[in-house]
Design an enzyme around this catalytic site. Structure first.
Site, short mmCIF file in Angstrom:
data_model
loop_
_atom_site.label_atom_id
_atom_site.label_comp_id
_atom_site.label_asym_id
_atom_site.label_seq_id
_atom_site.Cartn_x
_atom_site.Cartn_y
_atom_site.Cartn_z
N ASP A 89 0.86 -1.18 0.00
CA ASP A 89 0.00 0.00 0.00
C ASP A 89 0.89 1.23 0.00
OD1 ASP A 89 -2.14 1.67 0.13
OD2 ASP A 89 -2.86 1.00 2.08
N ASP A 263 -8.11 -7.52 0.54
CA ASP A 263 -7.25 -7.71 1.71
C ASP A 263 -7.98 -7.20 2.95
OD1 ASP A 263 -5.89 -4.90 2.82
OD2 ASP A 263 -6.66 -4.78 0.78
N CYS A 301 -12.24 -27.97 8.60
CA CYS A 301 -10.98 -27.26 8.38
C CYS A 301 -9.79 -28.20 8.55
CB CYS A 301 -10.87 -26.09 9.34
SG CYS A 301 -9.41 -25.06 9.10
N CYS A 303 -6.58 -26.93 8.95
CA CYS A 303 -5.45 -26.13 9.42
C CYS A 303 -4.76 -26.82 10.60
CB CYS A 303 -5.93 -24.73 9.82
SG CYS A 303 -6.74 -24.66 11.43
N CYS A 306 -6.99 -27.07 13.79
CA CYS A 306 -8.10 -28.01 13.76
C CYS A 306 -7.63 -29.46 13.67
CB CYS A 306 -9.03 -27.69 12.59
SG CYS A 306 -9.91 -26.12 12.80
N HIS A 332 -5.86 -20.61 11.87
CA HIS A 332 -7.19 -21.08 11.50
C HIS A 332 -7.97 -20.03 10.72
CE1 HIS A 332 -11.18 -22.79 11.57
NE2 HIS A 332 -11.60 -21.62 12.03
#
Length: 375
Positions: A89, A263, A301, A303, A306, A332
């Site tokens: 940015d 984003d 999930c 991840c 999890c 997560h």
């Protein structure tokens, strides 16, 4: 610049954007690494979650540690440890979101006080380009004037005019080898001012275009209505970037309206409050109801949180202020939004996006309200 739309379903698009450091598959959610790091996470973890690109912030990196320091250490990729694409940015949003620090705004640039030490600083289009040239990001954003929702029309008109003037100057400024440059449109939710900004900015030879000045206090209904008519005004052959959305429903809605990139700090910021994004709604892990809950955060999930930990364990880490708890929630939450985005992309490619969106929104809307925290 190489951007290709590979499939579309209605207005929703799936494509690829080639950059100097790799391919970005769109729709793409960009995890925010404001100060050259996605908070608490190793770059390899972020990549394993499914991220193609991360975002860095020129405002903060300019003041700490400084773009010249980063350049001397090999550029932002080497400094951050992230080898894939990086979008930076310009710092304009930070300057204008901290309106009390602004000392002067004119056609040449904006003078303000640093949030770090109160010292006077000045950003110009050429200066923003130079900061990002030294950082060596793959995608550099233009400096713009970003106003809050409800700003008077006269201020919006001035913001549109100044943003166009700054884009005209920044497009001609030197850039890093292979660096792409995106322009930002302004105008709030005003149809005529937003359309004017889009006409003026897209007439300039940028590699992509963003809808800025939204998600700054207007209602979700106003935001989505604006995106619905404004996004199709952006060039079809260039990436379309919505700045600042990252909740699951918002992601689905902007993709539906033709946005390619987006984003937000929401996934990691939500994690730092002790909450998880799931198909069962937002879970506040500080609640006593999870003290002995053996289930993973979300059974769908994959991840690291999890796969290995229960809600009870993560609650324990969070309430005892163990760093692992916030790291697991960050992993997560990012995996949740990245997986949602990947599923949306796959649905567009199959031509089933409308059905996928309807089912996903119904599940998210049907999630029960979280119980109050009583720990």
């Amino acid at each position: 610049m190489s951007y290709r739309v590979l499939a579309s379903d209605g207005v929703a698009r799936a494509g690829v954007l080639e950059t100097a450091h790799g391919t970005i598959r769109t729709p793409a959610f960009m995890p925010v690494g404001t100060k050259a790091t996605v908070k608490s996470l190793h770059p390899d973890e972020v990549r394993a979650l499914g991220a193609d690109v991360i975002l860095g912030n020129s405002y903060h990196l300019h003041f700490r540690p400084g773009e010249r320091v980063i350049e001397a250490l090999g550029g932002l990729h080497a400094f951050s440890g992230w080898s894939g694409p990086i979008l930076t940015d310009s710092g304009g949003f930070q300057v204008f979101s901290l309106r009390d620090t602004i000392a002067a705004l004119d056609a040449d640039g904006v003078t303000f006080r640093s949030v770090y030490d109160g010292a006077e600083a000045r950003f110009t289009p050429e200066g923003a380009a130079e900061i990002q040239r030294r950082l060596g990001s793959d995608i550099a954003m233009c400096l713009d004037v970003c106003l809050p929702a409800g700003a008077p029309r006269a201020e919006l008109e001035s913001a549109v005019q100044t943003t166009t003037l700054w884009a005209q100057r920044q497009v001609a400024a030197p850039r890093a080898t292979g660096q792409l440059r995106f322009a930002i449109t302004q105008g709030g939710t005003s149809r005529d001012l937003r359309a004017r900004s889009i006409d003026e900015v897209t007439a300039l030879p940028f590699d992509g275009y963003a809808l800025g000045g939204l998600a700054v206090g207007e209602s979700r209904e106003e935001l989505l209505e604006c995106v619905e008519w404004a996004a199709p005004l952006l060039p079809e052959a260039r990436p379309r970037y919505f700045m600042g959305i990252g909740d699951p429903e918002g992601i689905l809605e902007v993709v539906t309206r033709g946005i390619d990139m987006f984003d937000c700090v929401l996934p990691t910021r939500t994690a730092r409050t002790g909450s998880a994004l799931t198909w069962d709604g937002r879970l506040n892990l500080r609640n006593a109801s999870y003290r002995t809950d053996p289930r993973p955060l979300d059974p769908e999930c994959d991840c690291p949180a999890c796969e290995r930990y229960s809600r009870a364990a993560i609650r324990h880490f969070v309430t005892q202020r163990e760093m692992l708890g916030l790291r697991l929630l960050s992993l997560h939450n990012l995996r949740f939004v990245l997986d949602l985005t990947a599923r949306a992309r796959a649905a567009i490619e199959r031509g089933t996006f409308a059905a996928f969106r309807a089912e996903a929104l119904a599940r998210l809307a049907g999630a029960p309200e979280e119980e109050p925290c009583n720990s």
